[in-house]
Enzyme design. Structure first.
Site, short mmCIF file in Angstrom:
data_model
loop_
_atom_site.label_atom_id
_atom_site.label_comp_id
_atom_site.label_asym_id
_atom_site.label_seq_id
_atom_site.Cartn_x
_atom_site.Cartn_y
_atom_site.Cartn_z
N GLU A 162 0.80 -1.24 0.00
CA GLU A 162 0.00 0.00 0.00
C GLU A 162 0.83 1.29 0.00
OE1 GLU A 162 -2.69 -0.39 3.30
OE2 GLU A 162 -3.54 -2.25 2.53
N ASN A 204 2.02 -5.24 -3.14
CA ASN A 204 0.61 -5.53 -2.86
C ASN A 204 -0.14 -4.22 -2.58
OD1 ASN A 204 -1.41 -7.63 -2.23
ND2 ASN A 204 -1.31 -6.87 -0.13
N HIS A 241 -10.65 -5.69 -2.38
CA HIS A 241 -11.72 -5.48 -1.39
C HIS A 241 -12.83 -4.68 -2.09
CE1 HIS A 241 -9.30 -6.94 1.90
NE2 HIS A 241 -8.32 -6.11 1.60
N GLU A 270 -6.47 -10.52 -1.29
CA GLU A 270 -7.30 -10.28 -0.09
C GLU A 270 -8.76 -10.17 -0.47
OE1 GLU A 270 -5.78 -6.94 2.16
OE2 GLU A 270 -3.71 -7.51 1.81
N ASP A 272 -12.50 -9.92 -0.92
CA ASP A 272 -13.81 -9.99 -0.27
C ASP A 272 -14.73 -9.01 -0.98
OD1 ASP A 272 -12.86 -7.57 0.85
OD2 ASP A 272 -12.73 -8.38 2.87
O1 G3I Z 1 -6.37 -8.49 18.84
C1 G3I Z 1 -6.75 -7.22 19.37
C2 G3I Z 1 -7.64 -7.40 20.58
O2 G3I Z 1 -6.91 -8.02 21.59
C3 G3I Z 1 -8.13 -6.03 21.00
O3 G3I Z 1 -9.05 -6.19 22.06
C4 G3I Z 1 -8.81 -5.33 19.86
C5 G3I Z 1 -9.27 -3.93 20.26
O4 G3I Z 1 -9.00 -2.97 19.28
O5 G3I Z 1 -7.93 -5.22 18.77
C6 G3I Z 1 -7.49 -6.47 18.28
O6 G3I Z 1 -6.63 -6.29 17.20
C7 G3I Z 1 -7.21 -5.89 15.98
C8 G3I Z 1 -6.80 -6.89 14.93
O7 G3I Z 1 -7.28 -6.48 13.67
C9 G3I Z 1 -7.30 -8.30 15.21
O8 G3I Z 1 -8.69 -8.34 15.13
C10 G3I Z 1 -6.69 -4.52 15.63
O9 G3I Z 1 -7.20 -3.57 16.55
C11 G3I Z 1 -7.15 -4.16 14.24
O10 G3I Z 1 -6.53 -2.94 13.85
C12 G3I Z 1 -6.75 -5.23 13.26
O11 G3I Z 1 -7.30 -4.93 12.00
C13 G3I Z 1 -6.68 -5.54 10.90
C14 G3I Z 1 -6.30 -4.49 9.88
O12 G3I Z 1 -5.73 -5.11 8.75
C15 G3I Z 1 -5.27 -3.52 10.44
O13 G3I Z 1 -4.80 -2.70 9.47
C16 G3I Z 1 -7.63 -6.55 10.29
O14 G3I Z 1 -7.83 -7.65 11.20
C17 G3I Z 1 -7.05 -7.09 8.98
O15 G3I Z 1 -8.02 -7.86 8.33
C18 G3I Z 1 -6.66 -5.94 8.08
O16 G3I Z 1 -6.09 -6.46 6.91
C19 G3I Z 1 -5.70 -5.50 5.94
C20 G3I Z 1 -4.47 -6.03 5.24
O17 G3I Z 1 -3.47 -6.29 6.18
C21 G3I Z 1 -3.97 -5.04 4.19
N1 G3I Z 1 -5.02 -4.69 3.28
C22 G3I Z 1 -6.27 -4.25 3.86
C23 G3I Z 1 -6.79 -5.25 4.86
C24 G3I Z 1 -8.13 -4.84 5.41
O18 G3I Z 1 -8.04 -3.64 6.14
#
Ligand code: G3I
Length: 444
Positions: A162, A204, A241, A270, A272
């Site tokens: 990105e 990516n 996405h 990725e 969806d």
């Molecule tokens: O695990 C913690 C948990 O312990 C806590 O209570 C909670 C409260 O905020 O956060 C949890 O972590 C989160 C994590 O996902 C797991 O669910 C993070 O806050 C959250 O920021 C994180 O989001 C991820 C996101 O990337 C961050 O940028 C998404 O799961 C993930 O699917 C997403 O993936 C990205 C790719 O890496 C790049 N392309 C876009 C894609 C979608 O946004």
């Protein structure tokens, strides 16, 4: 060469094949092999993979791991290999959750996409506060250490994620990494190659699906430049996405093909698509068909298993519902993978010769975003009648080197010689369906 435009308006009602008449040759169907019942097995028929993002925290859920085992042969860690997860303190590396995913996958013979070595987002706090040459060194150290740790275990790394702005600027995203100098991306790729020479190295990004968008063009120019200067890049990942505000573009296939033409693999990394029912299923079908139509589109990864596993679960964007049931979108993807349509399968299909009869061989011609050309070569006689059948909603819009006639549905063309030899061609508007036409031959 004589070009005959077909101007008669036709309503396509049937998609079944015309039964071979007595004395007619029998059709050899296009699929590379028989229908498979899982996404991975279906994708493998054309040499592709079908992957999913996996979260370490869900590996104790047996419904989740059951679907993972059964359906997928490539795994991406959803968050666990990102910079904040693997280097929480500078030069102190932490691989527990990442290893859990990598080992789970590899123990089942699945491959792993590494995601992601360098990114403006999900940086650990210590890195977010860095700039300049200290940050450049820290980033390169991160790339080297993580890629070395996983050397030999990663099919492809998202080396840089990105790095471009959204919108019309076509510029690099302003980030602390970008501010270390415009060459930060190629420096990361070189470090990754040195650390794990066997891994494919990918750039990516998202919003790079529409060929006419500035961001797509900007990434294309970067990859073109890297290839021309020998920067080690092997693949481009299209996150994909989608939702109603950002639908699958009609020129998606063009985008994938144009990048592939630069000499890199392309991967949907990725996927969806928010939505439900047949609308969602059609969008998934279109994405899968676009990949299948590009020989260097080596695989598709969906960003999670069940809707409830998604980072945007409210949009029900995945192939399985909250309970792990297959959705309509699953079936549409499976069917396209099973269709064998794609250039890594056979490049021709032939009708079988009958004694004293003839053989018609179909081969792919040029492809564009909205249409493709096909050619048919006849052997065994100069006095042939070839039946060409296309699938709804495809339409044949032009022919050359033949005199065509049509059945009432417009899906079945009967071609005869017109004095230009035994090879003729035609153009099909695919209308979203990339299935190959079928051909059969008989002696007039
Ligand atoms: O695990 C913690 C948990 O312990 C806590 O209570 C909670 C409260 O905020 O956060 C949890 O972590 C989160 C994590 O996902 C797991 O669910 C993070 O806050 C959250 O920021 C994180 O989001 C991820 C996101 O990337 C961050 O940028 C998404 O799961 C993930 O699917 C997403 O993936 C990205 C790719 O890496 C790049 N392309 C876009 C894609 C979608 O946004």
């Amino acid at each position: 060469m004589k070009l005959t435009a077909k101007s008669v308006s036709r309503v396509a009602l049937v998609s079944t094949l015309v039964a071979a008449t007595a004395g007619a040759a029998v059709l050899v169907a296009a699929p590379a092999s028989g229908a498979a019942s899982t996404l991975a097995a279906a994708a493998q028929q054309s040499g592709r993979y079908f992957g999913t993002a996996v979260a370490a925290g869900r590996l104790g859920d047996s419904t989740y791991t059951g679907i993972l085992s059964r359906e997928f042969d490539m795994v991406t860690a959803e968050n666990e290999m990102k910079m904040d997860a693997t280097e929480p303190n500078q030069n102190q590396f932490s691989y527990g959750n990442a290893d859990r995913i990598v080992n789970h996958a590899r123990n089942q013979g699945k491959r792993v996409r590494g995601h992601a070595l360098a990114w403006h987002s999900q940086q650990p706090g210590w890195m977010q506060r860095m700039e300049g040459s200290a940050l450049r060194q820290a980033m390169l150290n991160h790339v080297t250490k993580v890629a070395s740790y996983y050397r030999g275990k990663i099919y492809a790394w998202d080396v840089v994620n990105e790095a471009f702005e959204d919108g019309s600027s076509g510029a690099r995203r302003n980030s602390n990494l970008q501010r270390t100098g415009n060459d930060w991306i190629e420096a990361a790729f070189r470090a990754a190659r040195a650390a794990d020479p066997g891994a494919k190295l990918c750039y990516n990004d998202y919003n790079t699906d529409n060929w006419s968008h500035a961001k797509t063009q900007a990434v294309y120019r970067m990859v073109q430049d890297f290839k021309s200067r020998g920067v080690p890049i092997d693949c481009v990942g299209f996150q994909a996405h989608f939702n109603s505000g950002n639908p699958v573009p009609s020129n998606y296939h063009t985008t994938l093909q144009n990048f592939a033409n630069l000499g890199v693999d392309v991967q949907i990394t990725e996927l969806d698509i928010e939505g439900s029912g047949s609308t969602q299923a059609q969008q998934y079908q279109g994405v899968t068909q676009a990949c299948m139509a590009v020989s260097r589109c080596t695989g598709i990864t969906v960003w999670g298993i069940r809707d409830s596993d998604s980072w945007r679960s409210y949009g029900t964007p995945l192939l399985f519902d909250n309970y792990g049931n297959k959705k309509a979108a699953y079936t549409s993807v499976l069917n396209v993978l099973n269709s064998g349509t794609g250039s890594t399968g056979p490049t021709t299909t032939s009708s079988s010769p009958n004694p004293g009869g003839c053989t018609a061989t179909y081969s792919e011609g040029e492809k564009w975003s909205d249409r493709f050309n096909g050619n048919v070569t006849v052997t065994g006689t100069n006095n042939w009648i070839v039946t060409v059948t296309v699938s709804t909603p495809q339409k044949i819009i032009a022919t050359w080197n033949t005199s065509p006639s049509w059945d009432s549905t417009g899906n079945v063309m009967t071609a005869r010689p017109n004095g230009n030899g035994n090879t003729f061609g035609f153009t099909v508007m695919h209308n979203g369906n990339w299935t190959w036409p079928t051909v059969s031959c008989r002696v007039a």
